[in-house]
Design a protein around this motif. Structure first.
Motif, PDB file in Angstrom:
ATOM      1  N   LYS A  51      -8.408  45.012  30.665  1.00 40.14           N
ATOM      2  CA  LYS A  51      -9.559  43.931  29.481  1.00 40.14           C
ATOM      3  C   LYS A  51     -10.830  43.567  29.659  1.00 40.14           C
ATOM      4  N   ARG A  52     -11.858  43.481  29.161  1.00 38.88           N
ATOM      5  CA  ARG A  52     -13.261  43.348  29.759  1.00 38.88           C
ATOM      6  C   ARG A  52     -12.679  41.921  29.648  1.00 38.88           C
ATOM      7  N   VAL A  53     -12.932  40.967  31.105  1.00 35.87           N
ATOM      8  CA  VAL A  53     -13.174  39.681  30.605  1.00 35.87           C
ATOM      9  C   VAL A  53     -14.187  38.936  30.765  1.00 35.87           C
ATOM     10  N   ASP A  54     -15.249  38.426  30.020  1.00 33.23           N
ATOM     11  CA  ASP A  54     -15.885  37.422  29.365  1.00 33.23           C
ATOM     12  C   ASP A  54     -16.573  37.007  30.693  1.00 33.23           C
ATOM     13  N   PRO A  55     -17.671  36.472  31.592  1.00 36.49           N
ATOM     14  CA  PRO A  55     -17.843  35.931  32.499  1.00 36.49           C
ATOM     15  C   PRO A  55     -17.548  34.304  31.990  1.00 36.49           C
ATOM     16  N   ILE A  56     -18.756  33.741  30.714  1.00 33.89           N
ATOM     17  CA  ILE A  56     -19.202  32.976  30.497  1.00 33.89           C
ATOM     18  C   ILE A  56     -17.578  32.164  29.801  1.00 33.89           C
ATOM     19  N   MET A  57     -17.019  33.206  29.146  1.00 35.46           N
ATOM     20  CA  MET A  57     -15.633  32.719  28.161  1.00 35.46           C
ATOM     21  C   MET A  57     -14.657  32.193  29.681  1.00 35.46           C
ATOM     22  N   GLU A  58     -14.733  32.539  30.746  1.00 34.24           N
ATOM     23  CA  GLU A  58     -13.838  32.499  31.808  1.00 34.24           C
ATOM     24  C   GLU A  58     -14.207  31.123  32.506  1.00 34.24           C
ATOM     25  N   SER A  59     -15.254  31.055  32.637  1.00 33.58           N
ATOM     26  CA  SER A  59     -16.153  29.380  33.057  1.00 33.58           C
ATOM     27  C   SER A  59     -16.131  28.610  32.501  1.00 33.58           C
ATOM     28  N   LYS A  60     -16.271  28.292  31.093  1.00 35.20           N
ATOM     29  CA  LYS A  60     -15.674  27.978  29.782  1.00 35.20           C
ATOM     30  C   LYS A  60     -14.096  27.378  30.179  1.00 35.20           C
ATOM     31  N   LYS A  61     -12.998  28.597  30.601  1.00 34.82           N
ATOM     32  CA  LYS A  61     -12.145  27.782  30.683  1.00 34.82           C
ATOM     33  C   LYS A  61     -11.332  27.669  31.842  1.00 34.82           C
ATOM     34  N   THR A  62     -12.527  27.541  33.021  1.00 35.91           N
ATOM     35  CA  THR A  62     -12.301  26.652  34.069  1.00 35.91           C
ATOM     36  C   THR A  62     -12.708  25.710  34.197  1.00 35.91           C
ATOM     37  N   LEU A  63     -13.974  25.059  33.473  1.00 36.50           N
ATOM     38  CA  LEU A  63     -14.473  24.067  33.858  1.00 36.50           C
ATOM     39  C   LEU A  63     -13.379  22.985  32.457  1.00 36.50           C
ATOM     40  N   GLU A  64     -12.847  23.529  31.354  1.00 26.30           N
ATOM     41  CA  GLU A  64     -11.550  22.750  30.668  1.00 26.30           C
ATOM     42  C   GLU A  64     -10.707  22.637  31.572  1.00 26.30           C
ATOM     43  N   LYS A  65     -10.504  23.250  32.247  1.00 29.44           N
ATOM     44  CA  LYS A  65      -8.843  22.978  33.434  1.00 29.44           C
ATOM     45  C   LYS A  65      -9.158  21.560  34.255  1.00 29.44           C
ATOM     46  N   LEU A  66     -10.282  21.816  35.128  1.00 29.55           N
ATOM     47  CA  LEU A  66     -11.220  21.116  35.551  1.00 29.55           C
ATOM     48  C   LEU A  66     -10.799  19.549  35.490  1.00 29.55           C
ATOM     49  N   LYS A  67     -11.693  19.483  33.737  1.00 30.93           N
ATOM     50  CA  LYS A  67     -11.500  18.693  33.109  1.00 30.93           C
ATOM     51  C   LYS A  67     -10.167  18.095  32.737  1.00 30.93           C
ATOM     52  N   HIS A  68      -9.724  18.810  32.431  1.00 32.72           N
ATOM     53  CA  HIS A  68      -8.018  18.425  32.109  1.00 32.72           C
ATOM     54  C   HIS A  68      -8.071  17.209  33.632  1.00 32.72           C
ATOM     55  N   ASP A  69      -7.800  18.454  34.769  1.00 28.12           N
ATOM     56  CA  ASP A  69      -6.886  18.183  36.385  1.00 28.12           C
ATOM     57  C   ASP A  69      -8.112  16.761  36.658  1.00 28.12           C
ATOM     58  N   VAL A  70      -9.085  16.697  36.062  1.00 26.72           N
ATOM     59  CA  VAL A  70      -9.909  15.423  36.721  1.00 26.72           C
ATOM     60  C   VAL A  70      -9.406  14.402  36.151  1.00 26.72           C
ATOM     61  N   LYS A  71      -9.309  14.326  34.595  1.00 27.99           N
ATOM     62  CA  LYS A  71      -8.557  13.133  34.037  1.00 27.99           C
ATOM     63  C   LYS A  71      -6.919  12.804  33.896  1.00 27.99           C
ATOM     64  N   GLN A  72      -6.423  13.876  34.592  1.00 31.40           N
ATOM     65  CA  GLN A  72      -4.520  13.763  34.627  1.00 31.40           C
ATOM     66  C   GLN A  72      -4.529  12.879  36.334  1.00 31.40           C
ATOM     67  N   PHE A  73      -5.300  13.171  36.890  1.00 35.80           N
ATOM     68  CA  PHE A  73      -5.975  12.726  38.622  1.00 35.80           C
ATOM     69  C   PHE A  73      -6.530  11.086  38.831  1.00 35.80           C
ATOM     70  N   SER A  74      -7.372  10.774  37.149  1.00 32.41           N
ATOM     71  CA  SER A  74      -7.875   9.690  37.131  1.00 32.41           C
ATOM     72  C   SER A  74      -6.714   8.783  36.058  1.00 32.41           C
ATOM     73  N   LEU A  75      -5.995   9.341  36.103  1.00 33.65           N
ATOM     74  CA  LEU A  75      -4.792   8.476  35.100  1.00 33.65           C
ATOM     75  C   LEU A  75      -3.966   7.717  36.355  1.00 33.65           C
ATOM     76  N   LYS A  76      -3.779   7.744  37.154  1.00 30.61           N
ATOM     77  CA  LYS A  76      -2.964   7.434  37.991  1.00 30.61           C
ATOM     78  C   LYS A  76      -3.310   5.644  38.465  1.00 30.61           C
ATOM     79  N   GLY A  77      -4.591   5.876  37.897  1.00 28.16           N
ATOM     80  CA  GLY A  77      -5.673   4.761  38.850  1.00 28.16           C
ATOM     81  C   GLY A  77      -4.953   3.429  38.151  1.00 28.16           C
ATOM     82  N   PHE A  78      -4.294   3.850  36.206  1.00 29.89           N
ATOM     83  CA  PHE A  78      -3.941   3.054  35.588  1.00 29.89           C
ATOM     84  C   PHE A  78      -2.333   2.342  35.209  1.00 29.89           C
TER      85      PHE A  78
END
Length: 183
Positions: A51-78
């Protein structure tokens, strides 16, 4: 009836390509499992398409995961209450129904509305809106009233017609009926 003989079932096992470093098992010496005599990867396709992996889509998914992880980490301060509010906002952003408004007694609601209206009127008296001020100044200027350049005489003529047509129906007023009875 003729029965066709089916070919025997072929068992296929997937071995990841040695070129792909993510899946290549490493030996204890730190070298990948390549054939050391040829320096060529030993990989057989075995009829399986990769299966060919589109590098742009993979990078978007990675960014979304990172964004979610950052939000989850920032919630610890509230505090817990702030976390709940942020989770509600996130759920509404994803399409959940917002929380209902708090109940307010009808009489209290009317008092609040009257108070807000009085404040708004006071604000309007002290500070008129700039758009309204511009309109008012234009009206004060002495312009001659505009006259109609051309009027159609056909609008006033009836061509012997009695009543008016509205939506394809002839409407007769009481005066029209009386005029018809007289003639």
């Amino acid at each position: 009836m003729s029965t066709k003989m089916r070919p025997p079932v072929q068992v296929v096992s997937y071995k990841p390509s040695t070129m792909d470093l993510r899946y290549a098992p490493e030996s204890k010496s730190g070298q990948s499992s390549r054939d050391s005599s040829n320096n060529k990867p030993t990989h057989k396709n075995n009829g399986i398409k990769k299966k060919r992996v589109d590098p742009i889509m993979e990078s978007k998914k990675t960014l979304e995961k990172l964004k979610h992880d950052v939000k989850q980490f920032s919630l610890k301060g509230f505090t817990m209450e702030e976390r709940r509010n942020l989770e509600r906002q996130r759920a509404m952003k994803l399409g959940a129904k917002p929380k209902k408004r708090d109940f307010v007694n009808y009489k209290e609601l009317m008092v609040q509305k009257k108070k807000a209206k009085r404040e708004w009127e006071e604000k309007q008296l002290t500070e008129p809106e700039p758009a309204l001020a511009a309109k008012m100044s234009k009206k004060d200027s002495s312009k001659p009233p505009t006259t109609v350049f051309w009027t159609s005489k056909l609008k006033t003529k009836t061509f012997g017609q009695v009543g008016n047509y509205k939506n394809g129906v002839l409407r007769l007023s009481k005066l029209d009926i009386k005029a018809c009875k007289r003639s």
